[in-house]
Design a protein around this motif. Structure first.
Motif, PDB file in Angstrom:
ATOM      1  N   PRO A   1       0.639  -0.975  -0.185  1.00 13.32           N
ATOM      2  CA  PRO A   1      -0.002  -0.045  -0.086  1.00 13.32           C
ATOM      3  C   PRO A   1       0.705   1.670   0.160  1.00 13.32           C
ATOM      4  CG  PRO A   1      -0.758  -1.325   1.529  1.00 13.32           C
ATOM      5  CD  PRO A   1       0.055  -2.135   0.915  1.00 13.32           C
ATOM      6  N   THR A   2       1.731   0.932   0.990  1.00 11.95           N
ATOM      7  CA  THR A   2       2.888   2.520   0.883  1.00 11.95           C
ATOM      8  C   THR A   2       3.317   3.139  -0.349  1.00 11.95           C
ATOM      9  OG1 THR A   2       3.404   1.908   3.712  1.00 11.95           O
ATOM     10  CG2 THR A   2       5.404   3.313   1.898  1.00 11.95           C
ATOM     11  N   LEU A   3       4.094   1.351  -0.829  1.00 13.49           N
ATOM     12  CA  LEU A   3       4.370   1.910  -2.649  1.00 13.49           C
ATOM     13  C   LEU A   3       3.424   2.234  -3.515  1.00 13.49           C
ATOM     14  CD1 LEU A   3       7.359   1.016  -3.903  1.00 13.49           C
ATOM     15  CD2 LEU A   3       6.390  -1.644  -3.964  1.00 13.49           C
ATOM     16  N   ASP A   4       2.488   1.759  -3.528  1.00 16.70           N
ATOM     17  CA  ASP A   4       1.387   2.245  -4.085  1.00 16.70           C
ATOM     18  C   ASP A   4       1.646   3.986  -4.135  1.00 16.70           C
ATOM     19  OD1 ASP A   4      -0.281   1.973  -6.315  1.00 16.70           O
ATOM     20  OD2 ASP A   4      -2.001   1.720  -4.783  1.00 16.70           O
ATOM     21  N   LYS A   5       1.448   4.124  -3.020  1.00 14.32           N
ATOM     22  CA  LYS A   5       1.014   5.536  -2.776  1.00 14.32           C
ATOM     23  C   LYS A   5       1.351   6.457  -3.176  1.00 14.32           C
ATOM     24  CE  LYS A   5      -2.623   4.555   1.785  1.00 14.32           C
ATOM     25  NZ  LYS A   5      -2.391   4.681   2.865  1.00 14.32           N
ATOM     26  N   LEU A   6       2.930   5.946  -2.835  1.00 11.08           N
ATOM     27  CA  LEU A   6       4.111   6.711  -2.970  1.00 11.08           C
ATOM     28  C   LEU A   6       4.570   6.406  -4.620  1.00 11.08           C
ATOM     29  CD1 LEU A   6       6.858   5.352  -1.201  1.00 11.08           C
ATOM     30  CD2 LEU A   6       5.895   8.226  -1.292  1.00 11.08           C
ATOM     31  N   SER A   7       4.287   5.588  -5.343  1.00  7.36           N
ATOM     32  CA  SER A   7       4.240   5.579  -7.152  1.00  7.36           C
ATOM     33  C   SER A   7       2.817   6.578  -7.384  1.00  7.36           C
ATOM     34  CB  SER A   7       4.269   4.135  -7.452  1.00  7.36           C
ATOM     35  OG  SER A   7       2.830   3.961  -7.290  1.00  7.36           O
ATOM     36  N   LYS A   8       1.996   6.568  -7.203  1.00  7.16           N
ATOM     37  CA  LYS A   8       0.769   7.537  -7.638  1.00  7.16           C
ATOM     38  C   LYS A   8       1.142   8.975  -6.790  1.00  7.16           C
ATOM     39  CE  LYS A   8      -2.086   3.621  -8.058  1.00  7.16           C
ATOM     40  NZ  LYS A   8      -3.427   3.087  -8.368  1.00  7.16           N
ATOM     41  N   GLY A   9       1.672   9.199  -6.382  1.00  3.09           N
ATOM     42  CA  GLY A   9       1.958  10.776  -5.571  1.00  3.09           C
ATOM     43  C   GLY A   9       0.798  11.055  -4.458  1.00  3.09           C
ATOM     44  N   ARG A  10       0.625   9.544  -3.824  1.00  6.54           N
ATOM     45  CA  ARG A  10      -0.673  10.161  -2.684  1.00  6.54           C
ATOM     46  C   ARG A  10       0.552  10.295  -1.783  1.00  6.54           C
ATOM     47  NH1 ARG A  10      -4.758   5.786  -3.445  1.00  6.54           N
ATOM     48  NH2 ARG A  10      -3.698   4.837  -4.453  1.00  6.54           N
ATOM     49  N   LEU A  11       1.520  10.001  -1.147  1.00  4.96           N
ATOM     50  CA  LEU A  11       2.404   9.958  -0.100  1.00  4.96           C
ATOM     51  C   LEU A  11       3.173  11.329  -1.222  1.00  4.96           C
ATOM     52  CD1 LEU A  11       2.748   6.875   1.705  1.00  4.96           C
ATOM     53  CD2 LEU A  11       1.744   8.891   2.608  1.00  4.96           C
ATOM     54  N   PRO A  12       3.720  12.173   0.468  1.00  6.06           N
ATOM     55  CA  PRO A  12       4.901  12.733  -0.902  1.00  6.06           C
ATOM     56  C   PRO A  12       6.018  12.514  -0.036  1.00  6.06           C
ATOM     57  CG  PRO A  12       3.779  13.820   1.624  1.00  6.06           C
ATOM     58  CD  PRO A  12       2.713  12.013   0.652  1.00  6.06           C
ATOM     59  N   ILE A  13       6.583  12.850  -1.297  1.00  6.46           N
ATOM     60  CA  ILE A  13       8.645  12.264  -1.278  1.00  6.46           C
ATOM     61  C   ILE A  13       9.139  13.970  -1.376  1.00  6.46           C
ATOM     62  CG2 ILE A  13      10.309  11.777  -2.573  1.00  6.46           C
ATOM     63  CD1 ILE A  13       8.205  10.592  -4.693  1.00  6.46           C
ATOM     64  N   GLU A  14       9.506  13.716   0.654  1.00  5.66           N
ATOM     65  CA  GLU A  14       9.587  15.071   0.787  1.00  5.66           C
ATOM     66  C   GLU A  14      11.579  15.157   0.208  1.00  5.66           C
ATOM     67  OE1 GLU A  14       7.296  15.071   5.554  1.00  5.66           O
ATOM     68  OE2 GLU A  14       7.947  12.941   4.725  1.00  5.66           O
ATOM     69  N   GLY A  15      11.604  14.515  -0.209  1.00  7.79           N
ATOM     70  CA  GLY A  15      13.190  15.091  -0.599  1.00  7.79           C
ATOM     71  C   GLY A  15      13.594  13.961  -1.824  1.00  7.79           C
ATOM     72  N   ARG A  16      14.517  14.757  -2.215  1.00  6.65           N
ATOM     73  CA  ARG A  16      15.883  13.422  -2.919  1.00  6.65           C
ATOM     74  C   ARG A  16      16.753  14.090  -3.489  1.00  6.65           C
ATOM     75  NH1 ARG A  16      12.439  13.253  -7.233  1.00  6.65           N
ATOM     76  NH2 ARG A  16      10.575  14.250  -6.050  1.00  6.65           N
ATOM     77  N   VAL A  17      17.886  13.855  -3.861  1.00  4.95           N
ATOM     78  CA  VAL A  17      19.030  13.336  -3.781  1.00  4.95           C
ATOM     79  C   VAL A  17      19.931  12.709  -5.165  1.00  4.95           C
ATOM     80  CG1 VAL A  17      19.629  11.683  -2.584  1.00  4.95           C
ATOM     81  CG2 VAL A  17      21.971  13.364  -2.329  1.00  4.95           C
TER      82      VAL A  17
ATOM     83  N   ALA B   1      17.747  14.907   6.459  1.00  7.02           N
ATOM     84  CA  ALA B   1      16.448  14.483   6.550  1.00  7.02           C
ATOM     85  C   ALA B   1      15.658  13.643   8.186  1.00  7.02           C
ATOM     86  CB  ALA B   1      15.910  13.835   5.293  1.00  7.02           C
ATOM     87  N   HIS B   2      16.411  13.171   8.195  1.00  2.00           N
ATOM     88  CA  HIS B   2      15.388  12.494   9.417  1.00  2.00           C
ATOM     89  C   HIS B   2      16.075  13.522  10.412  1.00  2.00           C
ATOM     90  CE1 HIS B   2      16.211   9.949  12.926  1.00  2.00           C
ATOM     91  NE2 HIS B   2      15.385   8.714  12.358  1.00  2.00           N
ATOM     92  N   ALA B   3      16.523  14.663  11.086  1.00  2.00           N
ATOM     93  CA  ALA B   3      16.783  15.174  11.926  1.00  2.00           C
ATOM     94  C   ALA B   3      15.759  15.858  11.896  1.00  2.00           C
ATOM     95  CB  ALA B   3      18.291  15.975  12.200  1.00  2.00           C
ATOM     96  N   GLY B   4      15.492  16.979  10.006  1.00  2.00           N
ATOM     97  CA  GLY B   4      14.194  16.969  10.511  1.00  2.00           C
ATOM     98  C   GLY B   4      12.846  16.288   9.924  1.00  2.00           C
ATOM     99  N   GLY B   5      12.555  15.492  10.348  1.00  2.00           N
ATOM    100  CA  GLY B   5      11.508  14.950  10.479  1.00  2.00           C
ATOM    101  C   GLY B   5      10.956  14.165   9.347  1.00  2.00           C
ATOM    102  N   VAL B   6      11.709  14.036   8.179  1.00  2.00           N
ATOM    103  CA  VAL B   6      11.314  14.125   7.264  1.00  2.00           C
ATOM    104  C   VAL B   6      10.734  11.602   7.148  1.00  2.00           C
ATOM    105  CG1 VAL B   6      11.675  13.364   4.930  1.00  2.00           C
ATOM    106  CG2 VAL B   6      12.410  15.452   5.614  1.00  2.00           C
ATOM    107  N   ARG B   7      10.280  11.824   6.182  1.00  4.26           N
ATOM    108  CA  ARG B   7       9.812  10.682   6.356  1.00  4.26           C
ATOM    109  C   ARG B   7      10.099   9.656   4.839  1.00  4.26           C
ATOM    110  NH1 ARG B   7       9.182   6.271   9.689  1.00  4.26           N
ATOM    111  NH2 ARG B   7       7.145   5.425   9.763  1.00  4.26           N
TER     112      ARG B   7
END
Length: 175
Positions: free
Chosen positions: A72-88, A109-115
């Motif tokens: 379910p999480t993978l599906d939500k990430l791929s469809k954009g329903r869960l935000p990607i809060e950072g990228r490198v 990112a971890h210190a900033g509370g990014v999930r």
């Protein structure tokens, strides 16, 4: 007239130096030697990972390995329903540079509370095989140095880079 204060953070300066080293001087100009890293403040020992040799993608010595993301999480990430809060983006970096950039990025990112973050490794199929970072980054995420930061990881959906990128779920910050 005073000189403006340098506003680059240490991580930004390191990244800029990596990019600046790839620049070619103009015709008739001498190349300027740019140091790879700026003098850094000493980091407390508990924050420095035991790198050993990041080029060797060996299995972790313990049996605890990061789990793949649930469907379910993978599906939500791929469809954009869960935000990607950072990228490198680790394209074009050596293994050592990629390891330190990835560790510092995930630590901040971890210190900033990014999930959820996206780590772009690239597909790296220039010589017919898999890319080095594409193979080693998932192994790094399962090592003891990354274990306090990373909860799970999995390959990204096609619209986020497919097999050349990873979704990474970071652990919650304990208060």
């Amino acid at each position: 007239m005073t000189r403006p204060v340098d506003k680059l953070k240490e991580d930004d300066r390191v990244l800029w130096n990596l990019v600046a080293r790839t620049a070619k001087p103009l015709k008739g100009r001498a190349a300027v030697d740019i140091p790879l890293a700026v003098e850094a403040k000493p980091v407390p020992p508990q924050q420095v990972p035991a790198i050993g040799n990041p080029g060797v993608a060996s299995k972790p010595k313990t049996q605890h390995v990061s789990h793949a993301l649930d469907e379910p999480t993978l599906d939500k990430l791929s469809k954009g329903r869960l935000p990607i809060e950072g990228r490198v983006d680790l394209h074009g970096l050596t293994q050592e540079a990629a390891y330190s950039l990835l560790f510092s990025f995930l630590h901040r990112a971890h210190a900033g509370g990014v999930r959820y973050v996206l780590v772009i490794t690239g597909k790296g199929s220039s010589s017919g095989g898999d890319g080095v970072l594409r193979r080693t980054v998932p192994a790094w995420l399962s090592t003891p140095a990354f274990r306090p930061l990373v909860s799970s990881h999995d390959h990204a959906a096609r619209n986020h880079g497919g097999s050349g990128a990873l979704y990474v779920r970071l652990r919650r910050v304990r208060s």
